[in-house]
Enzyme design. Sequence first.
Site, PDB file in Angstrom:
ATOM      1  N   ARG A   1      45.771  14.204  38.319  1.00  0.00           N
ATOM      2  CA  ARG A   1      46.313  15.335  37.559  1.00  0.00           C
ATOM      3  C   ARG A   1      47.712  15.006  37.055  1.00  0.00           C
ATOM      4  O   ARG A   1      48.078  15.343  35.918  1.00  0.00           O
ATOM      5  CB  ARG A   1      46.338  16.603  38.419  1.00  0.00           C
ATOM      6  CG  ARG A   1      47.016  17.775  37.712  1.00  0.00           C
ATOM      7  CD  ARG A   1      47.023  19.044  38.534  1.00  0.00           C
ATOM      8  NE  ARG A   1      47.797  20.090  37.864  1.00  0.00           N
ATOM      9  CZ  ARG A   1      47.928  21.337  38.313  1.00  0.00           C
ATOM     10  NH1 ARG A   1      47.338  21.699  39.445  1.00  0.00           N
ATOM     11  NH2 ARG A   1      48.652  22.218  37.647  1.00  0.00           N
TER      12      ARG A   1
ATOM     13  N   ASN B   1      37.616  23.036  37.295  1.00  0.00           N
ATOM     14  CA  ASN B   1      38.263  22.904  35.995  1.00  0.00           C
ATOM     15  C   ASN B   1      38.046  21.518  35.403  1.00  0.00           C
ATOM     16  O   ASN B   1      37.729  20.581  36.142  1.00  0.00           O
ATOM     17  CB  ASN B   1      39.770  23.161  36.146  1.00  0.00           C
ATOM     18  CG  ASN B   1      40.119  24.625  35.997  1.00  0.00           C
ATOM     19  OD1 ASN B   1      39.550  25.317  35.163  1.00  0.00           O
ATOM     20  ND2 ASN B   1      41.063  25.101  36.795  1.00  0.00           N
TER      21      ASN B   1
ATOM     22  N   ARG C   1      53.685  19.938  36.564  1.00  0.00           N
ATOM     23  CA  ARG C   1      53.082  20.962  37.414  1.00  0.00           C
ATOM     24  C   ARG C   1      52.374  20.325  38.612  1.00  0.00           C
ATOM     25  O   ARG C   1      52.402  20.860  39.719  1.00  0.00           O
ATOM     26  CB  ARG C   1      52.097  21.797  36.574  1.00  0.00           C
ATOM     27  CG  ARG C   1      51.507  22.979  37.298  1.00  0.00           C
ATOM     28  CD  ARG C   1      52.572  23.975  37.678  1.00  0.00           C
ATOM     29  NE  ARG C   1      51.999  25.076  38.449  1.00  0.00           N
ATOM     30  CZ  ARG C   1      52.666  25.745  39.374  1.00  0.00           C
ATOM     31  NH1 ARG C   1      53.915  25.430  39.654  1.00  0.00           N
ATOM     32  NH2 ARG C   1      52.092  26.726  40.018  1.00  0.00           N
TER      33      ARG C   1
ATOM     34  N   CYS D   1      36.017  31.759  36.053  1.00  0.00           N
ATOM     35  CA  CYS D   1      37.449  31.466  36.126  1.00  0.00           C
ATOM     36  C   CYS D   1      38.159  32.724  36.609  1.00  0.00           C
ATOM     37  O   CYS D   1      37.833  33.834  36.175  1.00  0.00           O
ATOM     38  CB  CYS D   1      37.973  31.058  34.749  1.00  0.00           C
ATOM     39  SG  CYS D   1      39.765  30.788  34.696  1.00  0.00           S
ATOM     40  N   ASP D   2      39.142  32.550  37.468  1.00  0.00           N
ATOM     41  CA  ASP D   2      39.843  33.714  38.005  1.00  0.00           C
ATOM     42  C   ASP D   2      41.064  34.123  37.187  1.00  0.00           C
ATOM     43  O   ASP D   2      41.724  35.102  37.506  1.00  0.00           O
ATOM     44  CB  ASP D   2      40.256  33.467  39.459  1.00  0.00           C
ATOM     45  CG  ASP D   2      41.253  32.317  39.606  1.00  0.00           C
ATOM     46  OD1 ASP D   2      41.552  31.651  38.592  1.00  0.00           O
ATOM     47  OD2 ASP D   2      41.720  32.072  40.726  1.00  0.00           O
TER      48      ASP D   2
ATOM     49  N   HIS E   1      40.039  30.021  29.237  1.00  0.00           N
ATOM     50  CA  HIS E   1      41.454  29.753  28.981  1.00  0.00           C
ATOM     51  C   HIS E   1      41.798  29.888  27.502  1.00  0.00           C
ATOM     52  O   HIS E   1      42.779  29.311  27.022  1.00  0.00           O
ATOM     53  CB  HIS E   1      41.865  28.358  29.480  1.00  0.00           C
ATOM     54  CG  HIS E   1      41.936  28.266  30.970  1.00  0.00           C
ATOM     55  ND1 HIS E   1      42.312  27.117  31.631  1.00  0.00           N
ATOM     56  CD2 HIS E   1      41.672  29.176  31.951  1.00  0.00           C
ATOM     57  CE1 HIS E   1      42.289  27.324  32.937  1.00  0.00           C
ATOM     58  NE2 HIS E   1      41.902  28.571  33.155  1.00  0.00           N
TER      59      HIS E   1
ATOM     60  N   TYR F   1      46.966  31.334  28.999  1.00  0.00           N
ATOM     61  CA  TYR F   1      46.832  29.935  28.591  1.00  0.00           C
ATOM     62  C   TYR F   1      46.975  29.735  27.087  1.00  0.00           C
ATOM     63  O   TYR F   1      47.181  28.608  26.630  1.00  0.00           O
ATOM     64  CB  TYR F   1      45.494  29.362  29.066  1.00  0.00           C
ATOM     65  CG  TYR F   1      45.522  28.910  30.506  1.00  0.00           C
ATOM     66  CD1 TYR F   1      45.806  27.595  30.844  1.00  0.00           C
ATOM     67  CD2 TYR F   1      45.284  29.811  31.535  1.00  0.00           C
ATOM     68  CE1 TYR F   1      45.846  27.175  32.161  1.00  0.00           C
ATOM     69  CE2 TYR F   1      45.329  29.415  32.863  1.00  0.00           C
ATOM     70  CZ  TYR F   1      45.607  28.094  33.168  1.00  0.00           C
ATOM     71  OH  TYR F   1      45.660  27.695  34.478  1.00  0.00           O
TER      72      TYR F   1
END
Length: 451
Positions: free
Chosen positions: A94, A148, A284, A171-172, A201, A264
């Site tokens: 990531r 994701n 992040r 997706c939350d 998103h 997003y």
Amino acid sequence: MKKQNLVVAGGGSTYTIGMIMSLIAEKENFPLKSITFYDTNEDRQQKVAEATRVILREKYPELESFSYTTDKEKAFTDADFVFVQIRTGGLAMREQDEQIPLQHGVVGQETCGPGGMAYGMRSIGDMIELVKDVRHYAPEAWILNYTNPAAIVAEALRREFNNDNKILNICDMPAAIMVSYAGILGKEVFDLVPEYFGLNHFGWFTKIYDKEGNDHTDTIKNAITKDGFMPEDAEIANDPNWIKTFKQVERMLNDFPEYLPNTYLQYYLYPQEMVDKEEAGNTRARQVINGRQKRVHELCDQIIADQSLENVELEVDIHGRYMIRVAASLAYHNCDTFIVMVENNGIISNLPDDAMVEVPAMLTKQGPKPFSVGPISTFYKGLIEGQLAYEKLVVDAFYENSYEKAMQALTLNRTVVDAPVARQILDDLIEANRDYWPALVARKEREFAIN
């Protein structure tokens, strides 16, 4: 009420403890017979699982069985539900996904833009393998996927398992946004009924009602434009990054006041601003490694050392509660409404039928029954069609090991646009992902050698 056998795939995730606390909070709505963790990383899972064992002993003594394993057969046999939250490449990859685009002046984010493409192309293969494994040992289990980037993963699963009606991608983020709406209104999040359309998103709330049918949309808009907007879910409420993200909603609402935006959308509407505020050395991912991951692992160590919960504070978050309420509605035919991803098939009438759209649906034992949205106007249609083409091209690139399709995808994405920059980023991502995309690496090297 039948008790369910639940498997959490990705049991070593930093979100798992929150999920367990949510299962405890929701045990009257979604009673369990057993919980099994499955992960390919034995060491990572063990720490979370041993802490979970203590939590369940104190908070869920009526649970008949808890276990954790790296064995697929042991994990999935007799499962009723499988919650999937895997991260291929872990936080280390990531960080690469976020740093590489930033080095070229482009948004570095795990699900949006080039980082989302890289993460998606790593995730697809593992998700397909996982679904095949579940279906081998538990043909009738519900698979609820949180992995994701959900839009890209959902498109790949649609192609691979088109006749499997018990896979649901969720997706939350819409629910996390609704927690803040509920705070504005002084209500509980599950008392709100949303109207929403878009892609994962990449969507908008058109109306927010309560269960009595009262329309609170203008109240929410006015509160945001007057007082700003803050995250309220326990997992993100005190996170400086999320606080900045939620503050951007006021900006988006002032620029485009028709609908309430998904947070997003900031990456697509203000990409240069997003680049300017990021640091390649403190992305992040690095913040999560030094923040949530460190905090969760220390919490687990404390629980394991004490063999009790007396020295820790544990919280329930929307990530777990939303997944569990979705599962309960499917299991017990509650017919509750949730925002989920489904194949379009005319729901948004002026988008392609095979688009994986994110819309409200009534969830029944037979699966989601999505509500019609109808046609959407030119601005939203144009944005969505560009994003949809990017997502489909990413999945094409995975299946075809196609450098050309990946290049087309990045050039289409609103965070990139510039073709030479897209090529530079793609070349760097391919190099960083050599261990994950060997066929694409080989094809690129072969084609470039010929040229």
